[in-house]
Design a protein around this motif. Sequence first.
Motif, PDB file in Angstrom:
ATOM      1  N   SER A 169      -2.818  -0.158  -1.714  1.00  0.00           N
ATOM      2  CA  SER A 169      -2.288   1.139  -1.320  1.00  0.00           C
ATOM      3  C   SER A 169      -2.129   1.224   0.190  1.00  0.00           C
ATOM      4  CB  SER A 169      -3.213   2.252  -1.808  1.00  0.00           C
ATOM      5  OG  SER A 169      -4.461   2.175  -1.145  1.00  0.00           O
ATOM      6  N   ALA A 170      -1.275   2.131   0.618  1.00  0.00           N
ATOM      7  CA  ALA A 170      -1.017   2.303   2.049  1.00  0.00           C
ATOM      8  C   ALA A 170      -2.296   2.659   2.830  1.00  0.00           C
ATOM      9  CB  ALA A 170       0.063   3.360   2.259  1.00  0.00           C
ATOM     10  N   PRO A 171      -3.153   3.575   2.337  1.00  0.00           N
ATOM     11  CA  PRO A 171      -4.382   3.864   3.091  1.00  0.00           C
ATOM     12  C   PRO A 171      -5.289   2.642   3.250  1.00  0.00           C
ATOM     13  CG  PRO A 171      -3.936   5.609   1.513  1.00  0.00           C
ATOM     14  CD  PRO A 171      -2.980   4.506   1.204  1.00  0.00           C
ATOM     15  N   LEU A 172      -5.377   1.803   2.197  1.00  0.00           N
ATOM     16  CA  LEU A 172      -6.213   0.609   2.291  1.00  0.00           C
ATOM     17  C   LEU A 172      -5.628  -0.384   3.289  1.00  0.00           C
ATOM     18  CD1 LEU A 172      -8.585  -1.099   1.398  1.00  0.00           C
ATOM     19  CD2 LEU A 172      -7.230  -1.864  -0.569  1.00  0.00           C
ATOM     20  N   LEU A 173      -4.314  -0.578   3.248  1.00  0.00           N
ATOM     21  CA  LEU A 173      -3.667  -1.472   4.209  1.00  0.00           C
ATOM     22  C   LEU A 173      -3.874  -0.973   5.639  1.00  0.00           C
ATOM     23  CD1 LEU A 173      -0.325  -2.148   2.307  1.00  0.00           C
ATOM     24  CD2 LEU A 173      -2.049  -3.861   2.870  1.00  0.00           C
ATOM     25  N   LEU A 174      -3.792   0.340   5.801  1.00  0.00           N
ATOM     26  CA  LEU A 174      -3.986   0.923   7.122  1.00  0.00           C
ATOM     27  C   LEU A 174      -5.396   0.642   7.643  1.00  0.00           C
ATOM     28  CD1 LEU A 174      -2.289   2.638   9.083  1.00  0.00           C
ATOM     29  CD2 LEU A 174      -3.365   4.667   8.111  1.00  0.00           C
TER      30      LEU A 174
END
Length: 279
Positions: A44-49
């Motif tokens: 997910s985008a939050p995890l990648l961030l």
Amino acid sequence: MRYRYPLSLVLALSGLTLFFISLQPRQQPPELLMPVTEGRVVMSAPLLLTLFGGDRFLAANLESMRLSITGVDFGQADTRYLIRAQQEVAELNPCHEDNYYLASGLLTWGGADREGAEILKRAMECRFWDELPAFFYGFNQAFFNDDLAGASRSLELAALRATDNAAGFRKLAVMLRAESFSDEKLALEYLIQQRNSTNDPKLRDMLDKRVVRLQGLVDLRLAQRRYTSQYGPLSDLVQLVTSGELVAIPDDPLRLGYELRDGRIELRRLKIAGMEGQP
């Protein structure tokens, strides 16, 4: 004098031997060891961030590179995987150039036009200096959704942002309003131009498959017109073969095929569990 091996060495060699013996029954013939492309992990985008220290641009760049490499096997795009991965890249950076270009070429023309259009729309709103997302979005809205008014507005926006192509975009917008062109033939010319203009052999091969797919649609619709003029409404694609209008139903290199929908032959779309019927 007999040499005595250390007990630790004997135990290590014995354990290694047992390990290799235990592996033997699990070996499979080479022809069964095919790569598995389903169920790929998409973070997910939050995890990648979080993983990239809060740098959303770096996260989007690296994830886009990863999906462009891993999203294609044996010349076939893994569309389900690309949908999920490209949506996360768009969440991190909707302006990402590679992401919207891949969405236009691989998702929109690979049976997932709605998902591809959403990524293009976000890029169009973000990249205020770039005419291409507006052009791709407008063209696809006309061809896939018959939204001529919306497509015309997007093409006018592309013309406002363009330098050398402004006149061409405005001409297309006028043609859309007047409904004076054949959608599938225009789309075929567009795809051929895109295929012939790229220097990337991998992308050229992918686009070539979509050219073949769309050429099949053109041939089917021409045969349908001939059939209808002689026999009346078409109720099954097989009738085009039994009547002699076609030797065979055209092969679709994407393996999605064609279907008769509301009396009109269409490209069959990719069906994704839980996403059918979404606006």
